[in-house]
Enzyme design. Structure first.
Site, PDB file in Angstrom:
ATOM      1  CE  LYS A  65      -3.848   1.959   2.738  1.00 52.28           C
ATOM      2  NZ  LYS A  65      -4.671   1.778   3.960  1.00 52.28           N
ATOM      3  CB  SER A 140      -7.919   3.714   3.129  1.00 51.58           C
ATOM      4  OG  SER A 140      -7.096   3.028   4.059  1.00 51.58           O
ATOM      5  CB  SER A 164      -8.280   0.921   6.062  1.00 52.45           C
ATOM      6  OG  SER A 164      -8.922   2.168   6.001  1.00 52.45           O
TER       7      SER A 164
END
Lengths: 477, 480
Positions: A65, A140, A164
């Site tokens: 990420k 996210s 997330s």
């Protein structure tokens, strides 16, 4: 069906470079449709001298990420603020996985500074859900979830502050693990809300997650909040199974706001677990309903302070043609941050302000304690808690962007776990109207092994986690 | 109306650690700008603070030395404000749960009286960087070398009543931190900085009046001048029926005045909250005990001991114990020879301190060691040197002339203690001044000094005064 980590390691061992090349080609072929990556990297040339200890994950492709800083590789955190930021250092997670032999193929798209539940707040555009390109992947860690779901990488890292990892895992039909707070180092993970942020994994299966967790977990002297306790062999623990485990069903999650079809699929999944030997009972957590309000005081409070360093002075976006300090701050931050980030900075600044601190921040901390006590109390009578990961399957792009409150309620089942600091995971548990949904399992402090074993047993008896989105089917390297 | 000043001081003492409070970057002073600022000090994305154990130990040392309560669990908090030399946009400090609470100092005032001054609290925090406004014509330079340097902020109770008391307290604190070796006390380099809170109220009133805070006091002299000015200014405002505004004022040493910097209205809302990157600081009892047992003898105790075991006055003992090094110098001298402590004290406080002062030296670098000084004084005791001659020898020793005995030999400086030789000089002097001698013999004792002086002149000061007195007296009363 895509092969698991164990099989990929075998291929990588026998055919160096083949696995990484295979996934790299899939990224080239499919990323345009998904926008799952912000930065794509070429795997290192095969000529690289073989290391004495290639590592337990040697040759395993991975994506991080874009919240984890990577040395000499642009790290944006999904924000214009860090559009051109190239860190001179690696996050501990990045370092450990590289040491274990993982091959980094790219940095995945995400909501800006991890603030969002749909990936629509990314400065680099929304990620699309491989199961329906008109729908969000969740957020996210939406880029990581979509990339794993579409078979662009076998595993990816994510971070989970309020859901997330688990919410996008549920919406994309993959396995998402959020470890206990402190299990994985936060060093080099760009902070959103420090007391809630935790690094974790998006993978095809519990077994794959176990392989990666074993390599990335552990104490780090550079993170004062990381736990100084040994890392168990999560892969070995998978064999412990589910038989005899007591699982408490979080009845509060089935009350209101839950899509009835999602509820039905989750009840089905729980019956599978019962059939596998788990003992089910009903649990209610009196303060769970207060999670969202408490979270939306505490997380913004911490974020308002954590994001103060982006001021245009030392790194990141700096407004041009500015003559004085106040304007430099105002314009750099106005231009560098998106709407959702600004909204949370404002909320956070407000709740910490003189005269409001006690009513908001302190009160929310008290609620947080009560929520944790609820969980601890419940986990003294059962081994795991279970419920739906999200109230609905993936929603349409743009459907909730105008209404932050509805968006925030998407994390209603996951947020309490972050407030309590507990480990949890989401595993694929069926489909509703053609879209995947997730079963949420919550464990006691540092009980990742037990949770993963239960998930592994479930995945041994179901095929949900093996299904590929239409158009993204893959044969494997 | 009579007015009373109420003063409290906030001192920032830089803790003498090798590295910064939350990173491993060195804290060396005077390096090229921004060469001692690592990614943690610069607040790069994703970095985290890790507390320096040494800084905690030094804070605990201080707390134990002033009889304070050591917080068994203290909390680091973020103080949020934007400034270019504050890299993270917040300073990590301590707020409602500091590491040190309470305690106090016993300050010896000019008149020798002792005034207890309470310490409200002392907390750990990181320093900010430095903004340099005069280096570039159109820009401000930022030097972040100092960012993250460990500080102990020591807040006194508003117990001080005059500029002199404030300075006496500050000196006492300054002595203490150097005794404890927790801070080098260098005020020019900013290792020991002071802000003063000053208010003035009608004598006898109990409530505190509105105060102002004076910043930028980087020497004892400025502290005294600034506070004195501020007391006078506030008294005048009160007497004219005006009101004091709560504000921060800056001392301008050139104009010797304080002037407003910012008022309460533009004061920051710092939005303190516990730093989630740092766990509460928990101190265990054995560690605190270890630190307690390693504390040196403290200034007050040493002063009392100097009075009791050497018979020194309160003043002498205070001066000699103003630093550990000076006290050690004195005690090394006492151990070297058998001396009257008072004589050694006078020499240390007189010649030695004057010499250090003149040559801008620290006691550790004194050209005359304690052993050598004791050797010199032994030559006074055994009558080899007069006091006056000893001073001459001391000057030579200070200038690199070697030991006292070497200088004495080299200069031929030896008191005339040969009775026969002296007697002939005395006889000559008496012969030259028959009238005075007659008067002296008739009982005018004061004239002894006259004859001693004459003989000293004739012998170029080398006569032993004691011997001389005895010989002259013997001549007046030969039968006795």
């Amino acid at each position: 069906m895509k092969p698991g980590v164990h099989a990929l390691l075998e291929v990588a061992r026998n055919h160096p470079g083949r696995v990484a090349r295979y996934y790299r080609e899939r990224i080239d072929a499919f990323n345009d449709r998904l926008n799952a990556f912000i930065t794509v990297l070429d795997p290192p040339p095969r000529a690289e001298a073989p290391k004495a200890d290639p590592g337990v994950l040697a040759g395993l492709p991975i994506a991080h990420k874009d919240i984890f800083v990577t040395r000499d590789v642009r790290t944006t955190c999904g924000s214009r603020m860090l559009e051109g930021f190239v860190p001179p250092y690696d996050a501990t997670v990045v370092e450990r996985l590289a040491d274990a032999g993982c091959v980094l193929l790219g940095k995945t798209n995400m909501d800006e500074f991890a603030m969002g539940s749909s990936n629509e707040t990314s400065y680099f555009g929304p990620v699309r859900n491989p199961w329906d390109l008109e729908r969000v992947p969740g957020g996210s860690s939406g880029g990581s979830a979509a990339a794993v779901a579409a078979g662009l990488v076998p595993v990816a890292t994510g971070t989970d502050t309020g859901g997330s990892i688990r919410q996008p895992a549920a919406l994309c039909g993959v396995t998402g693990l959020k470890p206990t707070y402190g299990r994985v180092s936060r060093y080099g993970m760009i902070a959103f809300a420090s007391s809630l942020d935790q690094a974790g994994i998006l993978a095809r299966s519990a077994e794959d997650a176990a392989w990666v967790l074993r390599a990335m977990a552990g104490h780090d002297g550079r993170d004062s909040t990381s736990a100084d306790r040994p890392v168990p062999d999560y892969v070995a623990q998978l064999a412990e199974g589910i038989r005899g485990l007591r699982i408490g069903i979080l009845e509060d999650c089935f009350d209101t706001g839950l899509d009835p079809e999602v509820g039905a699929r989750i009840r089905d999944a729980l019956r599978v677990m019962e059939r596998l030997g788990a003992r089910l009972c009903e649990i209610r957590l009196p303060h769970l309903a207060l999670s969202v309000p408490a979270y939306y005081v505490l997380a913004p409070a911490e974020c308002s302070s954590n994001l103060a360093r982006y001021d245009g002075v030392r790194f990141g976006h700096r407004a041009e043609g500015v003559q004085d300090l106040a304007t430099l701050y105002r314009r750099s931050r106005s231009e560098g941050f998106g709407t959702e980030v600004k909204r949370r900075i404002l909320i956070g600044t407000y709740v910490l302000s003189h005269g409001y601190y006690d009513a908001y921040y302190l009160q929310a901390q008290r609620v947080r304690r009560l929520i944790r006590e609820d969980f601890i109390q419940a986990l003294s009578t059962v081994d795991l808690l279970a419920g739906p990961t999200t109230p609905t399957p993936a929603f349409r792009l743009g459907e909730k962007t105008e209404d932050p409150l509805t968006m925030y309620l998407n994390d209603i089942y996951t947020i309490g776990v972050n407030l309590a600091g507990l480990p949890a995971l989401s595993i694929p548990a069926g489909f509703v109207r053609g879209l995947p949904i997730g079963l949420h399992l919550i464990g006691g402090d540092f009980n990742e092994g037990l949770m993963l074993a239960a998930a592994q047993a479930f995945q041994g008896a179901t095929e949900w986690h093996t299904l590929a989105p239409p158009g993204f089917e893959a044969s494997g390297p | 109306m009579k007015w009373e000043a109420v003063i409290g001081l906030e001192v920032h003492a830089q803790l003498a650690t090798e590295s910064k409070i939350f990173s491993s970057t060195p804290t060396r002073y005077g390096a090229e700008p921004n060469t001692q600022a690592g990614r943690i000090d610069l607040g790069y994305p994703g970095v985290l603070p890790v507390l320096n154990r040494k800084a905690v130990e030094l804070a605990v040392r201080f707390g134990l030395a002033i009889g304070a309560t050591i917080g068994r669990q203290s909390v680091f908090a973020r103080k949020n404000y934007f400034y270019p030399d504050l890299p993270k946009g917040y300073q990590i400090s301590q707020y409602d749960r500091p590491i040190v609470t309470g305690g106090g100092l016993e300050v010896v005032l000019q008149d020798g009286s002792v005034k207890p001054v309470g310490i409200t609290r002392a907390h750990l925090e990181e320093d900010a960087g430095k903004s340099v406004h005069d280096l570039f014509p159109d820009a401000t330079g930022i030097d972040l070398n100092r960012a993250g340097t460990p500080l102990l902020e020591i807040v006194s109770e508003p117990d001080l009543r005059s500029a002199e008391e404030a300075v006496a307290y500050l000196k006492c604190l300054h002595t203490l931190v150097r005794y404890l070796e927790i801070c080098d006390g260098n005020m020019q380099e900013g290792s020991f900085r002071c802000d003063a809170n000053v208010s003035v109220r009608p004598h006898g009133q109990r409530e505190l009046a509105t105060r102002t805070e004076i910043k930028n006091l980087n020497s004892f002299r400025f502290v005294e001048q600034a506070i004195a000015f501020e007391i006078e200014r506030q008294t005048e405002v009160h007497e004219d029926g005006g009101t004091i505004i709560q504000e921060t004022r800056l001392y301008d040493p050139n104009r010797r005045e304080t002037r407003p910097l910012r008022t309460k209205e533009d004061a920051h809302d710092y939005r303190y909250f516990p730093d989630p990157d740092l766990l509460p600081l928990v101190l265990d009892e054995p560690w605190i005990q270890t630190i307690a047992s390693s504390l040196p003898e403290l200034p007050r105790a040493k002063r009392d001991r100097f009075m009791a075991s050497y018979g020194l006055s309160a003043y002498d003992a205070t001066v000699l114990t103003q630093s550990r090094a000076l006290a050690d110098y004195f005690e090394t001298g006492m151990r070297a020879r058998t001396l009257d402590p008072k004589i050694l004290a006078n020499w240390v406080m007189g010649e030695v301190l004057a010499g250090l002062n003149r040559d801008h030296l620290e006691i550790e670098a004194a050209p005359v060691s304690a052993d050598e000084l004791a050797g010199l004084l032994a030559r006074i005791v055994d009558g080899t040197l007069s006091g006056k001659m000893a001073k001459e020898v001391f000057e030579a020793m200070w200038g690199g002339g070697g030991t006292a005995d070497a200088v004495i030999d080299q200069k031929g400086l030896r008191q005339l203690s040969d009775t026969g030789a002296l007697e002939s000089v005395i006889d000559a002097v008496i012969a030259a001044h028959p009238e005075q001698w007659a008067e002296y013999c008739a009982g005018r004792d004061k004239l002894l000094g006259f004859f001693v002086g004459q003989v000293m002149q004739a012998t170029r000061g080398q006569a032993s005064p004691q011997l001389l007195n005895a010989l002259i007296e013997k001549k007046r009363r030969p039968e006795s």
